[in-house]
Design a protein around this motif. Structure first.
Motif, PDB file in Angstrom:
ATOM      1  N   ALA A 151      30.237   0.495 -57.324  1.00  0.00           N
ATOM      2  CA  ALA A 151      30.078   1.582 -56.673  1.00  0.00           C
ATOM      3  C   ALA A 151      29.721   3.001 -57.350  1.00  0.00           C
ATOM      4  N   THR A 152      30.140   3.191 -58.590  1.00  0.00           N
ATOM      5  CA  THR A 152      29.929   4.265 -59.459  1.00  0.00           C
ATOM      6  C   THR A 152      28.742   4.286 -60.270  1.00  0.00           C
ATOM      7  N   ASP A 153      28.391   3.036 -60.670  1.00  0.00           N
ATOM      8  CA  ASP A 153      27.116   2.683 -61.477  1.00  0.00           C
ATOM      9  C   ASP A 153      26.261   1.876 -61.162  1.00  0.00           C
ATOM     10  N   GLY A 154      25.847   1.944 -59.779  1.00  0.00           N
ATOM     11  CA  GLY A 154      25.107   0.769 -59.345  1.00  0.00           C
ATOM     12  C   GLY A 154      23.761   0.535 -60.022  1.00  0.00           C
ATOM     13  N   PRO A 155      22.977   1.555 -60.450  1.00  0.00           N
ATOM     14  CA  PRO A 155      21.905   1.333 -61.470  1.00  0.00           C
ATOM     15  C   PRO A 155      22.247   0.565 -62.506  1.00  0.00           C
ATOM     16  N   GLY A 156      23.374   0.387 -63.033  1.00  0.00           N
ATOM     17  CA  GLY A 156      23.782  -0.244 -64.246  1.00  0.00           C
ATOM     18  C   GLY A 156      24.247  -1.552 -64.338  1.00  0.00           C
ATOM     19  N   CYS A 157      24.287  -2.190 -63.087  1.00  0.00           N
ATOM     20  CA  CYS A 157      24.984  -3.350 -62.678  1.00  0.00           C
ATOM     21  C   CYS A 157      23.657  -4.396 -62.110  1.00  0.00           C
ATOM     22  N   TRP A 158      23.409  -5.395 -62.678  1.00  0.00           N
ATOM     23  CA  TRP A 158      22.489  -6.061 -62.212  1.00  0.00           C
ATOM     24  C   TRP A 158      22.856  -7.964 -62.115  1.00  0.00           C
ATOM     25  N   VAL A 159      22.177  -8.446 -61.212  1.00  0.00           N
ATOM     26  CA  VAL A 159      22.337 -10.060 -61.577  1.00  0.00           C
ATOM     27  C   VAL A 159      21.006 -10.787 -61.560  1.00  0.00           C
ATOM     28  N   ALA A 160      21.224 -11.926 -61.742  1.00  0.00           N
ATOM     29  CA  ALA A 160      19.962 -12.974 -61.762  1.00  0.00           C
ATOM     30  C   ALA A 160      20.197 -14.103 -60.741  1.00  0.00           C
ATOM     31  N   GLU A 161      19.007 -14.385 -60.054  1.00  0.00           N
ATOM     32  CA  GLU A 161      19.093 -15.730 -59.313  1.00  0.00           C
ATOM     33  C   GLU A 161      17.698 -16.096 -59.414  1.00  0.00           C
ATOM     34  N   PHE A 162      17.491 -17.336 -58.824  1.00  0.00           N
ATOM     35  CA  PHE A 162      16.062 -17.855 -58.542  1.00  0.00           C
ATOM     36  C   PHE A 162      15.602 -17.696 -57.197  1.00  0.00           C
ATOM     37  N   SER A 163      14.003 -17.753 -57.150  1.00  0.00           N
ATOM     38  CA  SER A 163      13.594 -17.256 -55.996  1.00  0.00           C
ATOM     39  C   SER A 163      14.058 -18.304 -55.041  1.00  0.00           C
ATOM     40  N   ASP A 164      13.962 -19.590 -55.339  1.00  0.00           N
ATOM     41  CA  ASP A 164      14.047 -20.659 -54.363  1.00  0.00           C
ATOM     42  C   ASP A 164      15.691 -20.827 -53.841  1.00  0.00           C
ATOM     43  N   ARG A 165      16.512 -20.050 -54.594  1.00  0.00           N
ATOM     44  CA  ARG A 165      17.962 -20.088 -54.227  1.00  0.00           C
ATOM     45  C   ARG A 165      18.561 -18.604 -54.239  1.00  0.00           C
ATOM     46  N   PRO A 166      18.190 -17.783 -53.051  1.00  0.00           N
ATOM     47  CA  PRO A 166      18.544 -16.461 -53.187  1.00  0.00           C
ATOM     48  C   PRO A 166      19.895 -16.484 -52.965  1.00  0.00           C
ATOM     49  N   GLY A 167      20.552 -15.500 -53.358  1.00  0.00           N
ATOM     50  CA  GLY A 167      22.167 -15.358 -53.174  1.00  0.00           C
ATOM     51  C   GLY A 167      23.010 -16.091 -54.101  1.00  0.00           C
ATOM     52  N   HIS A 168      22.386 -17.065 -54.899  1.00  0.00           N
ATOM     53  CA  HIS A 168      22.931 -18.021 -55.904  1.00  0.00           C
ATOM     54  C   HIS A 168      23.000 -17.503 -57.179  1.00  0.00           C
ATOM     55  N   VAL A 169      23.928 -16.495 -57.477  1.00  0.00           N
ATOM     56  CA  VAL A 169      23.914 -15.654 -58.927  1.00  0.00           C
ATOM     57  C   VAL A 169      24.086 -16.921 -60.202  1.00  0.00           C
ATOM     58  N   VAL A 170      23.086 -16.639 -61.074  1.00  0.00           N
ATOM     59  CA  VAL A 170      23.495 -17.568 -62.271  1.00  0.00           C
ATOM     60  C   VAL A 170      23.685 -16.686 -63.464  1.00  0.00           C
ATOM     61  N   GLY A 171      23.677 -15.249 -63.450  1.00  0.00           N
ATOM     62  CA  GLY A 171      23.959 -14.432 -64.368  1.00  0.00           C
ATOM     63  C   GLY A 171      24.154 -13.034 -64.065  1.00  0.00           C
ATOM     64  N   PHE A 172      24.773 -12.284 -64.878  1.00  0.00           N
ATOM     65  CA  PHE A 172      24.816 -10.611 -64.642  1.00  0.00           C
ATOM     66  C   PHE A 172      24.965  -9.876 -65.608  1.00  0.00           C
ATOM     67  N   ALA A 173      24.869  -8.505 -65.636  1.00  0.00           N
ATOM     68  CA  ALA A 173      25.319  -7.635 -66.534  1.00  0.00           C
ATOM     69  C   ALA A 173      25.730  -6.395 -65.786  1.00  0.00           C
ATOM     70  N   THR A 174      26.831  -5.580 -66.256  1.00  0.00           N
ATOM     71  CA  THR A 174      27.295  -4.513 -65.605  1.00  0.00           C
ATOM     72  C   THR A 174      27.393  -3.402 -66.946  1.00  0.00           C
ATOM     73  N   SER A 175      26.959  -2.301 -66.580  1.00  0.00           N
ATOM     74  CA  SER A 175      27.141  -1.228 -67.457  1.00  0.00           C
ATOM     75  C   SER A 175      27.543   0.066 -66.985  1.00  0.00           C
ATOM     76  N   LEU A 176      27.791   1.306 -67.804  1.00  0.00           N
ATOM     77  CA  LEU A 176      28.245   2.580 -67.060  1.00  0.00           C
ATOM     78  C   LEU A 176      27.873   3.732 -67.771  1.00  0.00           C
ATOM     79  N   ARG A 177      27.583   4.846 -67.512  1.00  0.00           N
ATOM     80  CA  ARG A 177      27.234   5.916 -67.885  1.00  0.00           C
ATOM     81  C   ARG A 177      28.341   6.902 -68.014  1.00  0.00           C
ATOM     82  N   ARG A 178      28.926   7.397 -69.134  1.00  0.00           N
ATOM     83  CA  ARG A 178      29.792   8.353 -69.140  1.00  0.00           C
ATOM     84  C   ARG A 178      29.453   9.681 -69.965  1.00  0.00           C
ATOM     85  N   GLU A 179      29.076  10.670 -69.204  1.00  0.00           N
ATOM     86  CA  GLU A 179      28.277  12.039 -69.846  1.00  0.00           C
ATOM     87  C   GLU A 179      27.123  11.356 -70.587  1.00  0.00           C
TER      88      GLU A 179
END
Length: 297
Positions: free
Chosen positions: A60-88
């Motif tokens: 909600a606060t840092d959407g541009p820093g939060c990502w997931v990985a999936e494969f095109s033949d299985r959309p919605g099936h997450v295989v990895g992710f990274a979350t990050s945040l900016r503070r100042e």
């Protein structure tokens, strides 16, 4: 298998990401278990929910820093992710994992590249790394200096505690003070992350005319600490350790070499010193007096 797709994380991805995180880090713990260590366990339900709540907040606060990985033949099936945040002007990699059977195939590198875009314009960076050699190589390649961490655990001997002074429970009115401490020690305030930390553990504050500090701790588990000086930090750490119920084990993780004051408190309290993981910093030195939070740093 289709093409790799890296896309922004959505709220409905978070539960799957928590499962990947739990499995990945459990396997790291098993692989690095040393003789005499307790058997690594999976994340209990309470911590899983805390992980989910924290990550939903970051989406909600840092959407541009939060990502997931999936494969095109299985959309919605997450295989990895990274979350990050900016503070100042500080960028923090909160957490990062790839499904174990798909590691070393470029998924992690693509996720980290996507999350790192959220750091543009930031002067500093921080992350907490496991001792997994693949993670270590990846973070060094990303320009982070890695500092080994100590972990203090055991039963607390309260007879060694000094006079603590006026340590009190923090209130919402203390957030400005706590943010000023964060800026002094790590170069950026936490802002709303103080509310997330308060869900993990009640905060305590020690404030005098010339010094101040805070600690988040619950039943001897220290979640974060910052102070103007080492003496204040030592008193706050003692206050946290004394919250440990009789017969329970206290834990102080994330003690870097820059925070020898915490090592002195831990050994005086009768805790055992071990090692575990690294603090990664970029554009800054390891903060002190400071004990970071593993995800919110």
């Amino acid at each position: 298998m289709g093409d790799l797709v890296i896309r922004p994380m959505r709220a409905d991805d978070v539960a799957a990401c928590e499962q990947i995180s739990d499995e990945s880090f459990h396997l790291v713990d098993v692989a690095q278990q040393r003789a005499g260590d307790p058997e690594p366990s999976r994340r209990p339900a309470e911590r899983s929910q805390r992980w989910i709540d924290r990550t939903l907040s970051l989406v909600a606060t840092d959407g541009p820093g939060c990502w997931v990985a999936e494969f095109s033949d299985r959309p919605g099936h997450v295989v990895g992710f990274a979350t990050s945040l900016r503070r100042e002007t500080l960028w923090i990699l909160a957490t990062f994992a790839v499904r174990p059977d798909l590691q070393a195939r470029g998924v992690g590198r693509s996720l980290l590249d996507a999350a790192s875009q959220h750091s543009q314009g930031c002067l500093r960076g921080m992350l907490a790394s496991s001792s997994d050699p693949r993670a270590v190589r990846r973070y060094v390649a990303a320009g982070f200096d890695l500092h080994p961490q100590m972990v203090l655990t055991g039963s607390v001997d309260p007879t060694a505690a000094p006079a603590l002074g006026h340590v009190r429970e923090a209130t919402g009115r203390d957030h400005d003070l706590m943010d000023s401490l964060d800026r002094r020690v790590r170069g950026a305030g936490r802002g709303g992350d103080h509310r997330l930390l308060a869900r993990m553990a009640p905060p305590l504050v020690l404030e005098t005319r010339t010094s101040a500090g805070y600690v988040y701790a619950d039943q001897g588990s220290v979640q974060a600490l910052a102070a103007t000086d080492r003496r204040t930090a030592e008193r706050l750490l003692w206050a946290a350790l004394l919250l440990t119920p009789d017969g329970e084990t206290a834990k102080v993780a994330h003690v870097t070499g820059a925070n020898q004051w915490a090592l002195r408190v831990g050994t005086a309290a009768g805790l055992t010193v071990g090692t575990g993981g690294f603090l990664g910093v970029r554009g800054m030195r390891p903060p002190t007096p400071y004990l970071h939070n593993g995800a919110l740093l």
